[in-house]
Design a protein around this motif. Structure first.
Motif, PDB file in Angstrom:
ATOM      1  N   MET A  85      -4.584   1.286 -15.424  1.00 55.45           N
ATOM      2  CA  MET A  85      -3.480   1.785 -14.651  1.00 55.45           C
ATOM      3  C   MET A  85      -3.053   0.686 -13.688  1.00 55.45           C
ATOM      4  SD  MET A  85      -3.403   5.051 -12.062  1.00 55.45           S
ATOM      5  CE  MET A  85      -3.129   6.168 -13.412  1.00 55.45           C
ATOM      6  N   LYS A  86      -1.765   0.523 -13.546  1.00 53.94           N
ATOM      7  CA  LYS A  86      -1.216  -0.463 -12.613  1.00 53.94           C
ATOM      8  C   LYS A  86      -0.831   0.274 -11.327  1.00 53.94           C
ATOM      9  CE  LYS A  86       0.473  -4.651 -11.890  1.00 53.94           C
ATOM     10  NZ  LYS A  86      -0.165  -5.911 -12.091  1.00 53.94           N
ATOM     11  N   ILE A  87      -1.308  -0.253 -10.194  1.00 56.42           N
ATOM     12  CA  ILE A  87      -1.019   0.340  -8.893  1.00 56.42           C
ATOM     13  C   ILE A  87      -0.316  -0.698  -8.035  1.00 56.42           C
ATOM     14  CG2 ILE A  87      -1.995   1.432  -6.839  1.00 56.42           C
ATOM     15  CD1 ILE A  87      -4.357   2.273  -8.606  1.00 56.42           C
ATOM     16  N   PHE A  88       0.794  -0.293  -7.432  1.00 58.19           N
ATOM     17  CA  PHE A  88       1.580  -1.165  -6.552  1.00 58.19           C
ATOM     18  C   PHE A  88       1.502  -0.632  -5.132  1.00 58.19           C
ATOM     19  CE2 PHE A  88       3.409  -1.603 -10.735  1.00 58.19           C
ATOM     20  CZ  PHE A  88       3.598  -2.969 -10.852  1.00 58.19           C
ATOM     21  N   TYR A  89       1.368  -1.549  -4.176  1.00 62.86           N
ATOM     22  CA  TYR A  89       1.317  -1.196  -2.758  1.00 62.86           C
ATOM     23  C   TYR A  89       2.539  -1.799  -2.065  1.00 62.86           C
ATOM     24  CZ  TYR A  89      -3.534  -0.392  -4.051  1.00 62.86           C
ATOM     25  OH  TYR A  89      -4.672   0.039  -4.674  1.00 62.86           O
ATOM     26  N   PHE A  90       3.171  -1.024  -1.200  1.00 67.37           N
ATOM     27  CA  PHE A  90       4.378  -1.481  -0.516  1.00 67.37           C
ATOM     28  C   PHE A  90       4.226  -1.417   1.001  1.00 67.37           C
ATOM     29  CE2 PHE A  90       5.777  -0.291  -4.721  1.00 67.37           C
ATOM     30  CZ  PHE A  90       6.607  -1.350  -5.051  1.00 67.37           C
ATOM     31  N   ALA A  91       5.019  -2.254   1.662  1.00 68.50           N
ATOM     32  CA  ALA A  91       5.131  -2.305   3.132  1.00 68.50           C
ATOM     33  C   ALA A  91       3.760  -2.534   3.769  1.00 68.50           C
ATOM     34  CB  ALA A  91       5.824  -1.054   3.647  1.00 68.50           C
ATOM     35  N   TRP A  92       3.415  -1.765   4.806  1.00 69.96           N
ATOM     36  CA  TRP A  92       2.167  -2.028   5.522  1.00 69.96           C
ATOM     37  C   TRP A  92       0.932  -1.704   4.683  1.00 69.96           C
ATOM     38  CZ3 TRP A  92      -0.582   2.390   6.012  1.00 69.96           C
ATOM     39  CH2 TRP A  92       0.093   3.601   6.170  1.00 69.96           C
ATOM     40  N   LEU A  93       1.064  -0.892   3.638  1.00 67.55           N
ATOM     41  CA  LEU A  93      -0.082  -0.677   2.755  1.00 67.55           C
ATOM     42  C   LEU A  93      -0.472  -1.980   2.068  1.00 67.55           C
ATOM     43  CD1 LEU A  93       0.898   2.718   1.112  1.00 67.55           C
ATOM     44  CD2 LEU A  93      -0.946   2.328   2.742  1.00 67.55           C
ATOM     45  N   ARG A  94       0.522  -2.727   1.616  1.00 64.73           N
ATOM     46  CA  ARG A  94       0.275  -4.033   0.986  1.00 64.73           C
ATOM     47  C   ARG A  94      -0.403  -4.973   1.973  1.00 64.73           C
ATOM     48  NH1 ARG A  94       5.147  -7.330  -1.695  1.00 64.73           N
ATOM     49  NH2 ARG A  94       5.005  -5.509  -3.024  1.00 64.73           N
ATOM     50  N   THR A  95       0.078  -4.983   3.204  1.00 69.92           N
ATOM     51  CA  THR A  95      -0.489  -5.866   4.224  1.00 69.92           C
ATOM     52  C   THR A  95      -1.939  -5.495   4.528  1.00 69.92           C
ATOM     53  OG1 THR A  95       1.698  -6.173   5.195  1.00 69.92           O
ATOM     54  CG2 THR A  95      -0.195  -6.716   6.577  1.00 69.92           C
ATOM     55  N   LYS A  96      -2.207  -4.208   4.713  1.00 61.41           N
ATOM     56  CA  LYS A  96      -3.571  -3.776   5.054  1.00 61.41           C
ATOM     57  C   LYS A  96      -4.552  -3.961   3.900  1.00 61.41           C
ATOM     58  CE  LYS A  96      -2.725  -0.509   8.755  1.00 61.41           C
ATOM     59  NZ  LYS A  96      -3.042   0.818   9.279  1.00 61.41           N
ATOM     60  N   ILE A  97      -4.128  -3.678   2.675  1.00 64.50           N
ATOM     61  CA  ILE A  97      -5.034  -3.807   1.534  1.00 64.50           C
ATOM     62  C   ILE A  97      -5.181  -5.264   1.128  1.00 64.50           C
ATOM     63  CG2 ILE A  97      -5.331  -3.211  -0.914  1.00 64.50           C
ATOM     64  CD1 ILE A  97      -4.103  -0.448  -0.171  1.00 64.50           C
ATOM     65  N   GLY A  98      -4.108  -6.028   1.305  1.00 63.45           N
ATOM     66  CA  GLY A  98      -4.189  -7.466   1.056  1.00 63.45           C
ATOM     67  C   GLY A  98      -3.721  -7.922  -0.316  1.00 63.45           C
ATOM     68  N   VAL A  99      -3.235  -7.006  -1.132  1.00 58.99           N
ATOM     69  CA  VAL A  99      -2.696  -7.363  -2.445  1.00 58.99           C
ATOM     70  C   VAL A  99      -1.441  -6.524  -2.710  1.00 58.99           C
ATOM     71  CG1 VAL A  99      -4.918  -8.058  -3.445  1.00 58.99           C
ATOM     72  CG2 VAL A  99      -4.154  -5.699  -3.677  1.00 58.99           C
ATOM     73  N   PRO A 100      -0.484  -7.084  -3.462  1.00 54.85           N
ATOM     74  CA  PRO A 100       0.712  -6.304  -3.781  1.00 54.85           C
ATOM     75  C   PRO A 100       0.489  -5.289  -4.905  1.00 54.85           C
ATOM     76  CG  PRO A 100       0.907  -8.502  -4.686  1.00 54.85           C
ATOM     77  CD  PRO A 100      -0.367  -8.476  -3.881  1.00 54.85           C
ATOM     78  N   SER A 101      -0.484  -5.579  -5.763  1.00 53.61           N
ATOM     79  CA  SER A 101      -0.756  -4.671  -6.875  1.00 53.61           C
ATOM     80  C   SER A 101      -2.145  -4.951  -7.424  1.00 53.61           C
ATOM     81  CB  SER A 101       0.282  -4.845  -7.979  1.00 53.61           C
ATOM     82  OG  SER A 101       0.174  -6.128  -8.562  1.00 53.61           O
ATOM     83  N   GLU A 102      -2.621  -4.026  -8.236  1.00 55.02           N
ATOM     84  CA  GLU A 102      -3.881  -4.217  -8.935  1.00 55.02           C
ATOM     85  C   GLU A 102      -3.896  -3.339 -10.176  1.00 55.02           C
ATOM     86  OE1 GLU A 102      -7.383  -3.054  -6.674  1.00 55.02           O
ATOM     87  OE2 GLU A 102      -6.212  -1.614  -5.552  1.00 55.02           O
ATOM     88  N   THR A 103      -4.670  -3.763 -11.141  1.00 60.23           N
ATOM     89  CA  THR A 103      -4.872  -2.985 -12.362  1.00 60.23           C
ATOM     90  C   THR A 103      -6.290  -2.439 -12.319  1.00 60.23           C
ATOM     91  OG1 THR A 103      -3.350  -4.410 -13.567  1.00 60.23           O
ATOM     92  CG2 THR A 103      -4.849  -3.064 -14.881  1.00 60.23           C
ATOM     93  N   HIS A 119       0.055  16.082  -8.737  1.00 59.51           N
ATOM     94  CA  HIS A 119       0.662  15.622  -9.986  1.00 59.51           C
ATOM     95  C   HIS A 119      -0.400  14.961 -10.870  1.00 59.51           C
ATOM     96  CE1 HIS A 119       4.036  14.294 -12.476  1.00 59.51           C
ATOM     97  NE2 HIS A 119       3.380  13.152 -12.634  1.00 59.51           N
ATOM     98  N   PRO A 120      -0.421  15.307 -12.163  1.00 60.80           N
ATOM     99  CA  PRO A 120      -1.402  14.684 -13.064  1.00 60.80           C
ATOM    100  C   PRO A 120      -1.066  13.221 -13.345  1.00 60.80           C
ATOM    101  CG  PRO A 120       0.048  16.156 -14.288  1.00 60.80           C
ATOM    102  CD  PRO A 120       0.401  16.307 -12.839  1.00 60.80           C
ATOM    103  N   ILE A 121      -2.108  12.438 -13.601  1.00 66.66           N
ATOM    104  CA  ILE A 121      -1.918  11.029 -13.956  1.00 66.66           C
ATOM    105  C   ILE A 121      -2.661  10.725 -15.246  1.00 66.66           C
ATOM    106  CG2 ILE A 121      -1.431  10.146 -11.638  1.00 66.66           C
ATOM    107  CD1 ILE A 121      -4.391   9.344 -11.445  1.00 66.66           C
ATOM    108  N   GLU A 122      -2.176   9.686 -15.927  1.00 70.82           N
ATOM    109  CA  GLU A 122      -2.771   9.214 -17.178  1.00 70.82           C
ATOM    110  C   GLU A 122      -3.136   7.739 -17.016  1.00 70.82           C
ATOM    111  OE1 GLU A 122      -3.332  11.082 -19.879  1.00 70.82           O
ATOM    112  OE2 GLU A 122      -2.461  12.858 -18.939  1.00 70.82           O
ATOM    113  N   PRO A 123      -4.089   7.224 -17.770  1.00 68.83           N
ATOM    114  CA  PRO A 123      -4.508   5.827 -17.632  1.00 68.83           C
ATOM    115  C   PRO A 123      -3.379   4.798 -17.745  1.00 68.83           C
ATOM    116  CG  PRO A 123      -6.098   7.010 -18.953  1.00 68.83           C
ATOM    117  CD  PRO A 123      -4.942   7.948 -18.727  1.00 68.83           C
ATOM    118  N   GLY A 124      -2.351   5.046 -18.528  1.00 70.46           N
ATOM    119  CA  GLY A 124      -1.269   4.079 -18.704  1.00 70.46           C
ATOM    120  C   GLY A 124      -0.145   4.183 -17.696  1.00 70.46           C
ATOM    121  N   ASP A 125      -0.261   5.084 -16.724  1.00 68.62           N
ATOM    122  CA  ASP A 125       0.798   5.275 -15.734  1.00 68.62           C
ATOM    123  C   ASP A 125       0.921   4.083 -14.789  1.00 68.62           C
ATOM    124  OD1 ASP A 125       1.517   7.776 -16.685  1.00 68.62           O
ATOM    125  OD2 ASP A 125       0.297   8.855 -15.228  1.00 68.62           O
ATOM    126  N   GLU A 126       2.104   3.965 -14.207  1.00 65.18           N
ATOM    127  CA  GLU A 126       2.363   3.001 -13.144  1.00 65.18           C
ATOM    128  C   GLU A 126       2.503   3.809 -11.855  1.00 65.18           C
ATOM    129  OE1 GLU A 126       5.421  -0.280 -13.567  1.00 65.18           O
ATOM    130  OE2 GLU A 126       6.402   1.078 -12.141  1.00 65.18           O
TER     131      GLU A 126
END
Length: 83
Positions: A1-19, A66-73
């Protein structure tokens, strides 16, 4: 699953996205956010107040049940304000 972080979440976590490979028991957005909190202290801090974290799955805003699946973004972001 691909996860994207935006705004201050990106800053606090330290990455823009992760798989990630989700554990089998993670089947909803809420369970995903709870699981992400366990990935690192930065994730835990950024996602501590999930009431202010909004989520989109496959570019559609969804509630935490909301349900999620492994291939979701999945995109996580704070509330949007502006004028």
């Amino acid at each position: 699953m691909k996860i994207f972080y935006f705004a201050w979440l990106r800053t606090k976590i330290g990455v823009p996205s992760e798989t990630v490979d989700l554990p089998a028991e993670v089947k909803t957005v809420g369970a995903l956010v709870d699981w992400l909190k366990t990935r690192s202290p930065k994730h835990a801090e950024a996602l501590a107040n999930s009431k202010v974290v909004k989520v989109a799955v496959n570019q559609e805003h969804v509630p935490y049940d909301h349900p999620i699946e492994p291939g979701d973004e999945v995109a996580l972001f704070p509330p949007v304000t502006g004028g």
